[in-house]
Enzyme design. Structure first.
Site, PDB file in Angstrom:
ATOM      1  N   SER A  25      21.126  27.403  16.622  1.00  0.00           N
ATOM      2  CA  SER A  25      20.081  27.070  15.572  1.00  0.00           C
ATOM      3  C   SER A  25      18.776  27.392  16.099  1.00  0.00           C
ATOM      4  CB  SER A  25      20.132  25.671  14.999  1.00  0.00           C
ATOM      5  OG  SER A  25      20.136  24.561  16.114  1.00  0.00           O
ATOM      6  N   THR A  57      18.780  33.213  12.774  1.00  0.00           N
ATOM      7  CA  THR A  57      19.592  32.217  13.144  1.00  0.00           C
ATOM      8  C   THR A  57      19.359  31.285  11.997  1.00  0.00           C
ATOM      9  OG1 THR A  57      19.911  30.239  14.571  1.00  0.00           O
ATOM     10  CG2 THR A  57      17.925  30.883  14.403  1.00  0.00           C
ATOM     11  N   TYR A  58      19.550  29.977  11.908  1.00  0.00           N
ATOM     12  CA  TYR A  58      19.194  29.043  10.942  1.00  0.00           C
ATOM     13  C   TYR A  58      18.275  27.726  11.342  1.00  0.00           C
ATOM     14  CZ  TYR A  58      23.071  26.402  12.799  1.00  0.00           C
ATOM     15  OH  TYR A  58      23.946  25.769  13.799  1.00  0.00           O
ATOM     16  N   GLY A  73      21.551  27.553  21.465  1.00  0.00           N
ATOM     17  CA  GLY A  73      22.749  28.486  21.557  1.00  0.00           C
ATOM     18  C   GLY A  73      22.392  29.867  21.852  1.00  0.00           C
ATOM     19  N   ALA A  74      23.002  30.746  21.592  1.00  0.00           N
ATOM     20  CA  ALA A  74      22.798  32.188  21.907  1.00  0.00           C
ATOM     21  C   ALA A  74      21.309  32.771  21.585  1.00  0.00           C
ATOM     22  CB  ALA A  74      23.588  33.178  20.975  1.00  0.00           C
ATOM     23  N   ALA A  75      20.600  31.946  20.865  1.00  0.00           N
ATOM     24  CA  ALA A  75      19.111  32.380  20.546  1.00  0.00           C
ATOM     25  C   ALA A  75      18.224  31.893  21.580  1.00  0.00           C
ATOM     26  CB  ALA A  75      18.719  31.604  19.261  1.00  0.00           C
TER      27      ALA A  75
END
Length: 126
Positions: A25, A57-58, A73-75
Site C-alpha cells: 500500500s 497501489t492503494y 510491500g513491493a512498492a
C-alpha cells in the site's frame, strides 16, 4: 461515454518510509489524504519524479500531521527515502460531469506540509 479524469493529486510529496515487509500500500498522512479527497483503499498511481518509475497501489491512512508518505510491500522497491513523488487518483465521469469537475490539487513542501492547494493546473507555456 465515460472519461477517466484526474480526481486529485498530491504534488511533489517526499517519501519518508519504505516498509518492504508491510502489507502492500501507500501510507499517506491523514491530513493530506483528507485534503486531497483520497479515500482509504482507493487505487492510486504514483509517479516517482526522482527516478522516473511509475506504479499503482492503494492508499491507506497514516497518522494525521505526521507528514508520512510510506511505500509498503513491493512498492518499497520503487523509491528511496527522500524521493519526490506525485500521487494521483482518477475517476470516471460522464461528459457532462467532466466538463465541470475540478480536481483537488495539493502541493507539498519538502516536509510534506501543505504549500498550496488549487483546482486548476496552470496552462503550460514554452
Amino acid at each position: 461515454m465515460l472519461l477517466n479524469m484526474l480526481k486529485c493529486k498530491l504534488h511533489r510529496a517526499r517519501v519518508t518510509h519504505a516498509e518492504l515487509h508491510y502489507e502492500g500500500s501507500c501510507g499517506i498522512d491523514g491530513d493530506l489524504l483528507d485534503l486531497a479527497g483520497l479515500r482509504e483503499n482507493e487505487s492510486i498511481d504514483i509517479y516517482n519524479v526522482t527516478n522516473g518509475k511509475r506504479f499503482r497501489t492503494y492508499a491507506i491512512r497514516a497518522e494525521a500531521g505526521s507528514g508520512i508518505i510510506s511505500l509498503n510491500g513491493a512498492a518499497a522497491h520503487m523509491a528511496d527515502l527522500g524521493d519526490i513523488v506525485i500521487i494521483c487518483a482518477y475517476a470516471h465521469f460522464d461528459e457532462v460531469e467532466a466538463s465541470t469537475y475540478q480536481p483537488r490539487l495539493v502541493y507539498c513542501n519538502e516536509d510534506n506540509t501543505v504549500k498550496d492547494t488549487a483546482n486548476i493546473i496552470p496552462v503550460q507555456v514554452a
